[in-house]
Design a protein around this motif. Structure first.
Motif, PDB file in Angstrom:
ATOM      1  N   SER A 173      -6.730  92.267 -35.491  1.00  0.00           N
ATOM      2  CA  SER A 173      -7.199  91.703 -36.755  1.00  0.00           C
ATOM      3  C   SER A 173      -6.912  92.640 -37.926  1.00  0.00           C
ATOM      4  O   SER A 173      -6.811  93.864 -37.766  1.00  0.00           O
ATOM      5  CB  SER A 173      -8.698  91.426 -36.683  1.00  0.00           C
ATOM      6  N   ASN A 215      -1.006  93.142 -37.828  1.00  0.00           N
ATOM      7  CA  ASN A 215      -2.342  92.572 -37.947  1.00  0.00           C
ATOM      8  C   ASN A 215      -2.296  91.083 -38.249  1.00  0.00           C
ATOM      9  O   ASN A 215      -1.272  90.430 -38.050  1.00  0.00           O
ATOM     10  CB  ASN A 215      -3.137  93.349 -39.000  1.00  0.00           C
ATOM     11  N   GLY A 216      -3.388  90.545 -38.699  1.00  0.00           N
ATOM     12  CA  GLY A 216      -3.514  89.106 -38.842  1.00  0.00           C
ATOM     13  C   GLY A 216      -2.513  88.509 -39.813  1.00  0.00           C
ATOM     14  O   GLY A 216      -1.929  89.186 -40.656  1.00  0.00           O
ATOM     15  N   CYS A 257      -0.299  85.384 -33.134  1.00  0.00           N
ATOM     16  CA  CYS A 257      -0.264  86.077 -34.433  1.00  0.00           C
ATOM     17  C   CYS A 257       0.594  85.321 -35.442  1.00  0.00           C
ATOM     18  O   CYS A 257       0.252  85.246 -36.625  1.00  0.00           O
ATOM     19  CB  CYS A 257       0.275  87.489 -34.251  1.00  0.00           C
ATOM     20  N   GLU A 274      -6.951  83.521 -41.860  1.00  0.00           N
ATOM     21  CA  GLU A 274      -6.433  83.265 -40.522  1.00  0.00           C
ATOM     22  C   GLU A 274      -7.510  82.573 -39.694  1.00  0.00           C
ATOM     23  O   GLU A 274      -8.563  83.141 -39.434  1.00  0.00           O
ATOM     24  CB  GLU A 274      -6.023  84.584 -39.859  1.00  0.00           C
TER      25      GLU A 274
END
Length: 479
Positions: free
Chosen positions: A222, A244-245, A277, A368
């Motif tokens: 995240s 990451n996200g 992702c 997200e």
């Protein structure tokens, strides 16, 4: 099988942290509890890796590549067992888990070949001098990996870090701890003692590892966790790699077949229950084909809900987060033409969901969601869609469906993301690496460039000393 860092100290109360209890995403029943590493176990792992690092760094690159090939062979042999654990802990269908493990085997084999030929550069200088660069391992690498494709993602980082000569401490996600430990037990025998360690635990263990005196931290997860890890690296001086996200947009132009575009959207939004992702997180469709596209997308979602092909989300916490985004959108005027409700029964299932009438401020469009949700916003022009697709704080990937080469080139030039996919939501050549932007991370993930991330460059300059002041036989051979 060798023990993990957690298991070595499992009998020591000072080393053992709280246990991690995993529930079956399909039934909601408790599966097992895995011991969590306490502070002493974390410190022991760090000490062991630090002691092992110099010897592994001095090992010939060809030998490191051979060890990686042995690890790939062992992983291939254990694929069915690991896929079963993946299915049990995360709900991922076993055949999809097997595909992820096959990708991991290929990745280890690829790095086994790339590592020994990872080279420096010669530099132009004086004709009678030598100038070149050497790529050296950074030292101890902490790898923090996710649960959504746990073996493939982990092996990408593990392979690149080990083949370049780093000692590795791997902390798998606390959502699949038994799988993570089993992966460690499969891979570790291919390497010298202490070179590859597995430490189980949650956010506290990850924070302890990333805040320790290590040389590189690689994190896939995240954006919130990634930001904390980047701050830890800034304090300690560790090199940080983050994927990451994302809030990846799909932009659908007016000149494509709406049924095909809907199929692409469904693959991007619903594969692995949206827990990818680079999943399609928000859709902008041109008004000229919007009606046909939305109708086809609704049918794609309904088919998946009817045939039971949507696997459960990893746990109830994730389902609550996904449904929270959907409920917020519905409360602000969006319409769920398929899905959008919490199902009855056990487990953490959530239906494939299509939301129409979405707008910029809704969470499903701005953040997200990480679930099987396809939120759609209709746009008047391609330029309007491109502007919206390029908005927000994330910068992982984007997809454009178009037959207009001018629009495609415009999108490639202007979208502020690490990866632009044209006319295919997934796919790409082997070895493709990208640099996430903004809230989606930093540094190369995967591909040959990941070897550069796990090494540091030393510049070497060599030239002859001047001749001695008094001529003699010793100086006669000097230039």
């Amino acid at each position: 099988m060798p023990t993990t860092a957690t298991e070595k100290t499992a009998g020591n109360d000072a080393a053992r942290g709280a246990g991690i209890t995993i529930q079956d995403p399909r039934t909601g029943e408790d599966l097992w509890t895995v011991p969590e590493a306490g502070p002493d176990a974390v410190n022991d792992a760090l000490d062991v890796a630090r002691r092992a690092a110099p010897g592994w760094a001095a090992t010939a690159p060809a030998e490191r590549g051979a060890a990686l090939r042995a690890a790939a062979t062992a992983l291939d042999a254990a694929a069915r067992e690991l896929a079963g654990l993946n299915a049990s802990e995360t709900g991922r269908p076993e055949e999809e888990a097997l595909a992820g493990i096959a990708a991991a085997v290929s990745t280890l084999e690829q790095y086994a070949e790339l590592g020994p030929v990872h080279r420096g550069h010669s530099l132009r200088g004086n004709r009678l001098a030598s100038d070149y660069t050497i790529a050296e391992p950074r030292g101890v690498a902490v790898l923090l990996t996710p649960w959504n494709d746990p073996v493939a993602v982990a092996c990408g980082l593990i392979g690149a870090a080990l083949v370049t000569g780093n000692a590795v401490i791997h902390k798998p996600s606390e959502r699949c701890p038994r799988l993570g430990e089993a992966l460690g037990e499969v891979l570790a025998p291919a390497f010298p003692a202490g070179v590859f360690l597995t430490v189980s635990g949650g956010a506290g263990v990850g924070a302890a590892l990333s805040g320790a005196d290590v040389d590189v931290i690689a994190h896939v997860g995240s954006s919130a966790s990634g930001a904390r890890i980047a701050q830890a690296g800034a304090r300690t001086g560790a090199h940080v790699i983050r994927e990451n996200g994302g809030n990846d947009p799909l932009l659908v132009d007016r000149d494509v077949d709406p049924a095909w575009a809907a199929e692409q959207a469904a693959i991007g939004a619903f594969s692995n229950s949206g827990q990818i992702c680079t999943a399609v997180e928000r859709i902008y469709v041109h008004k000229d084909i919007a009606e046909a596209f939305c109708s086809a997308l609704e049918a794609e979602a309904a088919l998946r809900n009817t045939n039971g092909s949507v696997a459960p989300l990893v746990d109830l916490r994730m389902r609550d987060a996904v449904h929270g985004h959907v409920a917020e959108a519905l409360g602000r005027g969006a319409r769920a033409v398929e899905g959008g409700t919490l199902p009855d029964g056990p487990g953490s299932f959530y239906p494939a969901t299509v939301l129409l009438g979405c707008t910029e401020g809704m969470q499903v469009m701005a953040e997200e969601t990480f679930g099987p949700v396809a939120p759609v916003q209709v746009v008047d022009t391609f330029d309007d869609g491109l502007r919206l697709a390029g908005s927000g704080r994330y910068g992982l990937a984007a997809t454009v469906l178009s037959s207009n080469i001018g629009h495609i080139q415009q999108a490639v030039a202007s979208l502020p993301v690490g990866t632009v996919k044209v006319n295919a939501v997934f796919g790409g050549a082997p070895g493709g690496a990208a640099q996430p932007r903004g809230g989606s991370g930093a540094g190369f993930g995967y591909g040959p460039e990941l070897l550069d991330e796990f090494t540091q460059v030393k510049v070497v300059h060599i030239e002859a000393p001047p001749a001695p002041a008094s001529a003699g036989s010793a100086g006669a051979d000097r230039p």
